[in-house]
Design an enzyme around this catalytic site. Structure first.
Site, PDB file in Angstrom:
ATOM      1  N   SER A  26      -6.487   0.326  -1.474  1.00  0.00           N
ATOM      2  CA  SER A  26      -5.698  -0.794  -1.969  1.00  0.00           C
ATOM      3  C   SER A  26      -6.585  -1.745  -2.773  1.00  0.00           C
ATOM      4  CB  SER A  26      -5.054  -1.544  -0.803  1.00  0.00           C
ATOM      5  OG  SER A  26      -4.404  -2.673  -1.312  1.00  0.00           O
ATOM      6  N   HIS A  51      -3.730   2.263  -4.903  1.00  0.00           N
ATOM      7  CA  HIS A  51      -2.582   1.541  -4.348  1.00  0.00           C
ATOM      8  C   HIS A  51      -2.604   0.114  -4.893  1.00  0.00           C
ATOM      9  CE1 HIS A  51       0.581   0.702  -1.377  1.00  0.00           C
ATOM     10  NE2 HIS A  51      -0.016  -0.477  -1.199  1.00  0.00           N
ATOM     11  N   ASP A  53      -0.740  -3.547  -5.081  1.00  0.00           N
ATOM     12  CA  ASP A  53       0.195  -4.442  -4.387  1.00  0.00           C
ATOM     13  C   ASP A  53       0.656  -5.574  -5.289  1.00  0.00           C
ATOM     14  OD1 ASP A  53       0.228  -3.349  -1.690  1.00  0.00           O
ATOM     15  OD2 ASP A  53      -1.884  -3.930  -1.602  1.00  0.00           O
ATOM     16  N   MET A  55       2.902  -8.883  -5.388  1.00  0.00           N
ATOM     17  CA  MET A  55       3.533  -9.870  -4.494  1.00  0.00           C
ATOM     18  C   MET A  55       4.026 -11.052  -5.313  1.00  0.00           C
ATOM     19  SD  MET A  55       0.612  -9.955  -1.576  1.00  0.00           S
ATOM     20  CE  MET A  55      -0.013  -8.455  -0.813  1.00  0.00           C
ATOM     21  N   HIS A  84       3.239  -0.771  -5.250  1.00  0.00           N
ATOM     22  CA  HIS A  84       4.007  -1.262  -4.099  1.00  0.00           C
ATOM     23  C   HIS A  84       4.569  -2.634  -4.456  1.00  0.00           C
ATOM     24  CE1 HIS A  84       3.685  -2.628   0.421  1.00  0.00           C
ATOM     25  NE2 HIS A  84       4.928  -2.585   0.000  1.00  0.00           N
ATOM     26  N   MET A  86       6.274  -5.803  -3.614  1.00  0.00           N
ATOM     27  CA  MET A  86       6.726  -6.720  -2.557  1.00  0.00           C
ATOM     28  C   MET A  86       7.355  -7.916  -3.261  1.00  0.00           C
ATOM     29  SD  MET A  86       3.440  -6.291  -0.113  1.00  0.00           S
ATOM     30  CE  MET A  86       2.501  -5.599  -1.458  1.00  0.00           C
ATOM     31  N   MET A 155       5.280   0.031   6.765  1.00  0.00           N
ATOM     32  CA  MET A 155       4.331  -1.081   6.817  1.00  0.00           C
ATOM     33  C   MET A 155       3.850  -1.238   8.259  1.00  0.00           C
ATOM     34  SD  MET A 155       3.971  -2.139   3.767  1.00  0.00           S
ATOM     35  CE  MET A 155       2.825  -3.432   4.214  1.00  0.00           C
ATOM     36  N   ASP A 193       0.775   1.738   5.535  1.00  0.00           N
ATOM     37  CA  ASP A 193       0.093   0.674   4.788  1.00  0.00           C
ATOM     38  C   ASP A 193      -0.124  -0.565   5.655  1.00  0.00           C
ATOM     39  OD1 ASP A 193      -0.865  -1.025   2.846  1.00  0.00           O
ATOM     40  OD2 ASP A 193       1.020  -1.167   1.721  1.00  0.00           O
TER      41      ASP A 193
HETATM   42  C1  DX5 Z   1      -0.134  -5.680   2.591  1.00  0.00           C
HETATM   43  C2  DX5 Z   1      -0.348  -4.733   1.440  1.00  0.00           C
HETATM   44  C3  DX5 Z   1      -1.388  -3.717   1.744  1.00  0.00           C
HETATM   45  C4  DX5 Z   1      -2.780  -4.288   1.865  1.00  0.00           C
HETATM   46  C5  DX5 Z   1      -3.544  -3.411   2.792  1.00  0.00           C
HETATM   47  O1  DX5 Z   1       0.893  -6.543   2.300  1.00  0.00           O
HETATM   48  O2  DX5 Z   1       0.831  -4.038   1.155  1.00  0.00           O
HETATM   49  O3  DX5 Z   1      -1.393  -2.662   0.802  1.00  0.00           O
HETATM   50  O4  DX5 Z   1      -3.440  -4.393   0.638  1.00  0.00           O
HETATM   51  O5  DX5 Z   1      -4.738  -4.017   3.073  1.00  0.00           O
HETATM   52  P1  DX5 Z   1      -5.528  -3.717   4.425  1.00  0.00           P
HETATM   53  O6  DX5 Z   1      -5.885  -2.274   4.416  1.00  0.00           O
HETATM   54  O7  DX5 Z   1      -6.712  -4.639   4.320  1.00  0.00           O
HETATM   55  O8  DX5 Z   1      -4.625  -4.070   5.574  1.00  0.00           O
HETATM   56 ZN    ZN Z   2       0.668  -2.156  -0.094  1.00  0.00          ZN
END
Ligand code: DX5
Ligand code: ZN
Length: 239
Positions: A26, A51, A53, A55, A84, A86, A155, A193
């Site tokens: 990630s 990966h 993320d 947000m 991903h 969010m 998750m 994840d």
């Molecule tokens: C959390 C994200 C994850 C995050 C994982 O909201 O979706 O992908 O980056 O990070 P670690 O492995 O540090 O929990």
């Molecule tokens: Zn993620």
């Protein structure tokens, strides 16, 4: 006897390739001041995907990065981009994320009132369609979209931040989802994840996961590349 041994090792090799899990570091946990260096590290490693993320500060209580950064990552990345989302109303941005290089686009069950339509929309762009579920969402709610979902992301932390603790209730959820998938003979793969590291990866894989997302456990380790290799090799000894 010798032929048997050859066949047996061939069978084991095929079994190993077919069931090999994927590692998706990630990028949220990378050093953004040295982003290109960290991308090259993933390129050179045993990792399978990036990966990414996204947000929005509304669906989750944090803001990360969006299309412009992913476009830049895509210019350097030599492996598929696992995006991903969010975010609220992800259907407004599917084509944009595909245009900047997303190979898999995952939306949240909790953010999609018309999930079936949104998954279809992702598939229409040519990307793999993924659905993520929060720790409080029951996997049985996905039964009616299994056949049109390439990947389900369970998750194992509440989404929004890297570096959180793995929620162990996730293990029975993975098992239940794997059973649902196998019963229907669906091709959907399971990604896990949040809080994934060397200490719990084996249990997660044994429960039925195929893709491990790992942020902090990779980037905060002394040797990220070696950590990825160790994660990738988990389970090899059983083949
Ligand atoms: C959390 C994200 C994850 C995050 C994982 O909201 O979706 O992908 O980056 O990070 P670690 O492995 O540090 O929990
Ligand atoms: Zn993620």
């Amino acid at each position: 006897m010798q032929i048997y041994l050859h066949l047996h090792s061939l069978y084991n090799a095929i079994k190993c390739i077919m069931s090999k899990h994927l590692i998706a570091p990630s990028v949220l946990a990378a050093d953004f001041g040295n982003l290109q260096r960290d991308i090259e590290m993933i390129n050179d490693s045993d990792a399978d995907w990036f990966h990414l993320d996204v947000m929005d500060g509304t669906f989750v209580p944090n803001i990360s990065y969006g299309q412009p950064i992913i476009k830049i990552i895509n210019q350097h990345a030599q492996k598929p981009l696992d995006v991903h989302l969010m975010i609220q109303s992800p259907e407004k941005y599917i084509e944009q994320f595909r245009d900047v290089g997303a190979d898999t686009i995952t939306v949240h069950y909790e953010a999609c009132p018309h999930l079936h339509r949104t998954l279809q929309q992702i598939a229409d762009t040519g990307a793999n369609a993924g659905v993520a579920i929060n720790p409080s969402t029951n996997v049985s709610l996905l039964e009616d979209v299994l056949e049109i979902t390439d990947m389900i992301c369970i998750m194992s932390v509440n989404p929004g931040f890297g570096g959180q603790k793995f929620i162990y209730q996730t293990i029975p959820k993975i098992k239940k989802l794997k059973e649902m998938i196998d019963t229907r003979n669906a091709k959907t793969i399971i990604e896990v994840d949040g809080g994934v590291g060397l200490q719990n990866a084996e249990a997660i894989l044994q429960a039925g996961a195929r893709v491990l997302v790992a942020g902090s456990s990779v980037f905060k380790s002394e040797n990220p590349k070696a950590t990825i290799t160790r994660m990738k090799n988990i389970g090899n000894e059983t083949f």
